[in-house]
Design a protein around this motif. Structure first.
Motif, PDB file in Angstrom:
ATOM      1  N   ALA A 153       0.753  -1.192  -0.364  1.00 42.43           N
ATOM      2  CA  ALA A 153      -0.123   0.023  -0.396  1.00 42.43           C
ATOM      3  C   ALA A 153       0.679   1.021   0.076  1.00 42.43           C
ATOM      4  CB  ALA A 153      -1.245  -0.191   0.740  1.00 42.43           C
ATOM      5  N   GLY A 154       0.490   1.863  -0.900  1.00 40.70           N
ATOM      6  CA  GLY A 154       0.870   3.560  -0.436  1.00 40.70           C
ATOM      7  C   GLY A 154       2.080   3.459  -1.991  1.00 40.70           C
ATOM      8  N   ALA A 155       2.477   2.597  -2.253  1.00 41.03           N
ATOM      9  CA  ALA A 155       3.431   2.467  -3.767  1.00 41.03           C
ATOM     10  C   ALA A 155       2.739   3.793  -4.887  1.00 41.03           C
ATOM     11  CB  ALA A 155       3.696   0.911  -4.529  1.00 41.03           C
ATOM     12  N   GLY A 156       3.578   3.916  -5.792  1.00 35.89           N
ATOM     13  CA  GLY A 156       2.642   5.053  -6.923  1.00 35.89           C
ATOM     14  C   GLY A 156       2.645   4.650  -7.127  1.00 35.89           C
ATOM     15  N   GLY A 157       1.552   5.115  -8.603  1.00 40.20           N
ATOM     16  CA  GLY A 157       1.344   4.086  -9.945  1.00 40.20           C
ATOM     17  C   GLY A 157       0.115   3.029  -9.349  1.00 40.20           C
ATOM     18  N   HIS A 158       0.436   1.413  -9.727  1.00 38.65           N
ATOM     19  CA  HIS A 158      -0.486   0.378  -9.600  1.00 38.65           C
ATOM     20  C   HIS A 158      -0.135  -0.040  -8.160  1.00 38.65           C
ATOM     21  CE1 HIS A 158      -1.424   0.490 -14.132  1.00 38.65           C
ATOM     22  NE2 HIS A 158      -2.517   1.245 -13.681  1.00 38.65           N
TER      23      HIS A 158
END
Length: 337
Positions: A153-158
């Motif tokens: 959770a919290g990653a950029g994009g997908h």
């Protein structure tokens, strides 16, 4: 945990720079590798496919020249991201070019296929597959992937929805190979935390958007610097797959970020980067939740230097924590007596 020698001996810090759609080009990849982190780009950034051949040549020859000039500080290997989803009509041709240029690392996304891993292994490369949960992780390894990228959770994009704690824990219950962690990592302290949890590498994307070598619009870079975690919106509207995007860019597109409709996942298209998909990423800007740590536009080299310094400071703090734990343990034993 074990890393391939090509990674373990050529990194200044344990970081893979994630491939950024429409943003990562040869300039950014070369700067990342020269700074000592794995640089990467999505193959679909190179259009038409003849440009991919040119990019591979430019990156390969430039890094080889760097190694000759800096034998004591060789460049890190580079990676290319391949979208395995059925809509990618270029996949087979792109893989042929990977084999031609012997791309060291291939990052696979949105589908695990044994034949792709076989192609990469055939010329001596390694594959890393990005996953959002333990079930997908097991499938990827069963299909022959060498390592995993746990997208928390919290990653950029997908991005996934799981906290990095359970995600890493569940994967490490059975997998001892190369493991990278993605999700809001933008400081050296966060890198240290990823390693402490059991990852071998930190997977960092959004912080590299605000670098001079990135092919992002200046307004996009400025928005990364100005925004924080509360400015990130999680939605599947734009591509059919849930991802994290910058709230101000959604507002600028004339949409209400608090009342976005739900998209039909069957309509997603990552193939040749259809106009709809490319337009979404051009106008609606992806970002992870870790951008609160990004406070200036800088060069890639300067960003990596900051991360390296912060990582050293985090390691020093860890030593202090271990000392406190040792003292606490001694106190508890003494009290028990």
């Amino acid at each position: 945990m074990s890393l391939p020698k090509s990674l373990a001996t050529r990194l200044s810090i344990p970081v893979v720079a994630s491939p950024l759609f429409l943003i990562s080009g040869p300039e950014l990849v070369i700067a990342q590798c020269q700074a000592g982190v794995v640089g990467s780009f999505p193959s679909l950034n190179a259009r038409p496919i003849s440009q991919l051949d040119e990019w591979f040549q430019e990156i390969t020859e430039t890094l080889a020249a760097w190694d000759r000039q800096h034998p004591d500080r060789p460049a890190a290997p580079f990676a290319v991201n391949q979208i395995v989803h059925r809509s990618n009509s270029r996949l087979e041709e792109d893989l042929q070019l990977c084999a031609k240029w012997r791309v060291p690392i291939v990052i696979t996304s949105l589908g695990a296929r044994r034949e792709i891993n076989d192609v990469v292994h055939g010329y001596g490369g390694i594959t890393l597959h990005d996953v959002i949960d333990d079930r997908f992780a097991r499938k990827a390894i069963e299909k022959g992937a060498d390592g995993l990228i746990a997208v928390a959770a919290g990653a950029g994009g997908h991005a996934g929805t799981l906290s990095p704690f359970p995600l890493i824990q569940e994967i490490r219950n059975w997998f001892r190979g190369p493991l990278a962690l993605s999700g809001a990592i933008a400081t050296g302290g966060a890198i240290a935390a990823a390693l402490a949890m059991g990852a071998d590498l930190a997977y960092i994307g959004s912080a590299f958007i605000a670098t001079k070598e990135a092919r992002a619009a200046e307004a996009y870079k400025a928005m990364i610097v100005a925004c924080g975690a509360s400015d990130i919106v999680y939605t599947n509207l734009f591509t059919g797959v849930h991802g994290n995007y910058l709230r101000p860019s959604i507002v600028a597109a004339g949409l209400d970020p608090d009342n976005l409709p739900v998209s039909d996942p069957s309509m997603m298209d990552f193939g040749s980067g259809g106009n709809q998909n490319a337009k979404a990423w051009r106008d609606i800007w992806g970002s992870g939740q870790g951008i609160g740590a990004v406070r200036e536009l800088c060069t890639t080299a300067a960003l990596v230097q900051r991360l390296e310094l912060e990582l050293g400071e985090a390691v020093s703090r860890t030593s202090g924590i271990m000392s406190k734990l040792t003292n606490l343990s001694g106190a508890v034993v003494g009290a028990a007596r």
